[in-house]
Design an enzyme around this catalytic site. Structure first.
Site, mmCIF file in Angstrom:
data_model
loop_
_atom_site.group_PDB
_atom_site.id
_atom_site.type_symbol
_atom_site.label_atom_id
_atom_site.label_comp_id
_atom_site.label_asym_id
_atom_site.label_seq_id
_atom_site.Cartn_x
_atom_site.Cartn_y
_atom_site.Cartn_z
ATOM 1 N N ASP A 169 69.448 43.237 1.159
ATOM 2 C CA ASP A 169 68.842 44.542 0.937
ATOM 3 C C ASP A 169 68.305 44.680 -0.488
ATOM 4 O OD1 ASP A 169 69.355 45.327 3.532
ATOM 5 O OD2 ASP A 169 71.287 46.206 3.046
ATOM 6 N N GLY A 170 69.013 44.114 -1.465
ATOM 7 C CA GLY A 170 68.553 44.202 -2.842
ATOM 8 C C GLY A 170 67.204 43.538 -3.036
ATOM 9 N N ALA A 205 73.672 53.435 2.289
ATOM 10 C CA ALA A 205 73.972 52.568 1.152
ATOM 11 C C ALA A 205 74.971 53.279 0.240
ATOM 12 C CB ALA A 205 72.673 52.205 0.429
#
Length: 287
Positions: A75-76, A190
């Protein structure tokens, strides 16, 4: 189903992930067999990757030229490319070589699914983003866009941040705590989720405002309509700094008299979906 022919792909790998080294040659080989022109970030030219038939370009140029970005990471990595891709309306296909990979579509063992790209058997999941601007004495000194969230947080441990929140210039609440998260539906799963905020399905397009470790029993998360203009001010006791970060990027120091405004961004992130799995099934699987 989408039917746009895509022949120029920007491969954006996170080479700090060990799995990216194994997956990258497989991805390149499969796409080149389909006649796709491949581009890699310029900084990988000297990485001795033993890849042939690929071009190396600056990321800014590649996202303008490409038809699709294939992101190898988690995701980063998706977040790092999201703003540049959104500015060019460039769809992103995520291949998870990270940990959770909530926004990615494929696992390394599912690369065969990429064949659907050339059959028109895919869809585009369009996600809202946030725009943040910091005004100092009436002048914008910082602006950014985020797919996940905007975070205000203290820069020094054992200090308390005083936060005030308004919506369309009407006071909403204030509290003392460690900071504040303003999240999109994408970001609600998140940091916002970890801080006790609500899970919002992507199609709702609301803004969630979530206190971080508030020192008040009445401090709760708020969910706002997407057209609201959220304004924040924050100060840390003892004169310590408060920092703003968009999608976990480099922090920007906020002064007590700064006005932070957050609105829905005109940009949108486009995620390629190949498997047709619902948001709720992804939620159950990943979390």
């Amino acid at each position: 189903m989408a039917e746009t022919e895509m022949k120029r792909f920007f491969i954006y790998p996170n080479m700090r992930k060990e799995g990216a080294y194994a997956v990258l040659p497989q991805v390149c080989d499969q796409l080149q067999r389909e006649g796709v022109r491949l581009m890699l970030p310029m900084q990988l030219r000297s990485a001795a990757l033993d890849l042939s038939g690929v071009d190396y370009m600056d990321t800014g140029a590649a996202v303008q030229f490409a038809d699709l970005a294939v992101v190898l990471g988690g995701d980063g990595t998706m977040l790092r490319l999201a703003r540049a891709a959104a500015q060019q309306e460039l769809p992103m296909l995520g291949i998870n070589v990270g940990h959770v990979g909530f926004m990615t579509e494929l696992e390394p063992g599912e690369l065969g699914e990429m064949e659907k790209l050339f059959l028109g058997d895919y869809s585009i999941d369009s996600r809202m983003m946030l725009h943040v601007a910091v005004y100092r004495q009436g002048r914008a000194v910082y602006e950014n866009d985020a797919l996940n969230d905007i975070v205000l947080a203290k820069g020094t441990a054992f200090r308390v941040v005083r936060v005030r929140i308004s919506a369309d210039d009407e006071d909403v609440t204030h509290f003392n705590g460690d900071g504040l998260i303003v999240a999109t539906p994408t970001g609600s799963t998140a940091y916002g989720l970890s801080a006790g905020g609500p899970v919002i399905e992507p199609s709702a397009e609301n803004l969630a405002v979530i206190p971080i470790c508030a020192h008040a029993l009445a401090a709760k998360a708020f969910v706002f309509a997407p057209e609201r203009r959220i304004a924040l001010s924050a100060a840390c006791e003892g004169g310590s700094e408060v920092f703003l970060s968009a999608d976990g990027g480099q922090g920007f120091a906020i002064r007590p008299d700064d006005r932070v405004e957050i609105t829905r961004s005109p940009l949108r992130t486009r995620l390629v979906r190949l498997k047709g799995i619902s948001f709720y099934k992804i939620l159950q699987k990943k979390l």
